[in-house]
Design an enzyme around this catalytic site. Structure first.
Site, PDB file in Angstrom:
ATOM      1  N   LYS A  48      -6.566  -9.854   2.944  1.00 18.05           N
ATOM      2  CA  LYS A  48      -5.821 -11.031   2.504  1.00 18.05           C
ATOM      3  C   LYS A  48      -6.715 -12.251   2.285  1.00 18.05           C
ATOM      4  O   LYS A  48      -6.281 -13.231   1.672  1.00 18.05           O
ATOM      5  CB  LYS A  48      -4.724 -11.369   3.507  1.00 18.05           C
ATOM      6  CG  LYS A  48      -3.695 -10.269   3.692  1.00 18.05           C
ATOM      7  CD  LYS A  48      -2.929  -9.963   2.420  1.00 18.05           C
ATOM      8  CE  LYS A  48      -1.790  -8.993   2.687  1.00 18.05           C
ATOM      9  NZ  LYS A  48      -0.999  -8.715   1.472  1.00 18.05           N
ATOM     10  N   SER A 263      -1.486  -0.402   9.643  1.00 20.83           N
ATOM     11  CA  SER A 263      -1.163  -0.171   8.230  1.00 20.83           C
ATOM     12  C   SER A 263      -2.311   0.531   7.511  1.00 20.83           C
ATOM     13  O   SER A 263      -2.081   1.335   6.606  1.00 20.83           O
ATOM     14  CB  SER A 263      -0.813  -1.484   7.532  1.00 20.83           C
ATOM     15  OG  SER A 263      -1.885  -2.397   7.595  1.00 20.83           O
TER      16      SER A 263
END
Length: 301
Positions: A48, A263
């Site tokens: 991110k 994840s």
């Protein structure tokens, strides 16, 4: 005087490494190689960082924001941490809204960068509630919402960075790209770039199975689907259970030496499934963050 890099300049160009033991254990097809893109090597610890830098820089370039302004974002963790870092570097006030059931490491990382953190009750609607609150605060004039879910500068970061890196690092040999799906910025941006280079490349998304609560992997209700998401650009979806993701996170660390988040492990579960169905493939998946962000969850105990 030598022009030294800033912390923002270290975002990207993350390593791409080959898995050695797990492919044999899971009996992948003949001639297949599975590659892990280590996004935890970014300065704030996740993929991110790329989107956060892109969204803030592009908003500045359009004259929408200037240092000293207040930014608001709903986040499940990694985007918030990355935005907090970029805001600190570039002189913005950062308000982050996050469900209260997410790990304490994520909360501490955000506040360490100077962000104001608003925790919302997970049982009040989770990320959907947090997203609505962010937009409500913007309407009240409390700051600008960058809106990673609808902001095209999110996938742009991967069209300009992650996608070209994967193409160059595999010397154009990549056949399958696998990613967890949250905001979908990574899978959309990388997929768009790779498909432009080779339309035959398969794009695979990891989604949570029914009942799974995997940080960073979401299956949104129809009314909350990210506006940047185009389902026609994803060839297949793999449903990942909670146990599969958590067990694989432990295996990835213990057998490959890659200490990654849950994840990331879910994306690897999907990549291994693909590798069991095909032959002579080069399969790359995103290791979106580091495992130390999840120690308090007990997953690695």
């Amino acid at each position: 005087m030598k022009n030294y890099p800033t912390i923002e300049d270290t975002i990207g160009m993350t390593p791409l490494v080959r898995l050695q033991r797990l492919p044999e254990q899971y009996q992948v097809g003949r001639g297949n190689v599975i590659l892990a893109k280590l996004e935890g090597n970014n300065p704030a610890g996740s993929v991110k960082d790329r989107a956060a830098s892109s969204m803030i820089r592009m908003a500045e370039a359009r004259g929408l924001i200037k240092p000293g302004d207040t930014l608001i974002e709903a986040t499940s963790g990694n985007t918030g941490i990355a935005l907090a870092m970029i805001a600190a570097v570039r002189g913005y006030k950062m308000i982050l809204i996050m469900p209260d059931n997410l790990s304490v490491e994520r909360r501490a990382s955000m506040t360490a960068y100077g962000a104001q953190l608003i925790l919302t009750p997970a049982d009040a609607g989770g990320m959907e509630y947090a997203r609505d609150l962010a937009l409500s605060m913007q309407a009240e004039g409390k700051g600008l919402v960058l809106d990673q879910f609808a902001n095209e500068d999110n996938p742009l970061a991967h069209i300009q960075g992650t996608g070209p890196e994967l193409w160059e690092q595999t010397e154009g040999q990549i056949t399958h790209f696998v990613s967890a799906m949250g905001t979908t910025g990574t899978i959309m941006g990388v997929g768009n770039y790779l498909r432009a280079k080779n339309p035959d490349i398969q794009i695979i998304g990891a989604q949570p199975a029914e009942g799974a609560q995997i940080p960073g992997i979401r299956k949104w209700p129809e009314e909350y689907l990210p506006k940047i998401y185009d389902p026609s650009k994803v060839d297949a979806l793999e449903a990942i259970t909670q146990d599969e993701a958590e067990n694989m996170a432990r295996e990835l660390a213990a057998k490959e030496g890659i200490f990654a988040g849950i994840s990331s492990a879910g994306a690897l579960v999907a990549a291994l499934r693909v590798a069991q169905r095909v032959e002579n493939a080069t399969i790359a998946f995103i290791v979106c963050d580091r495992g130390d962000r999840y120690l308090s969850t007990g997953v690695f105990n």
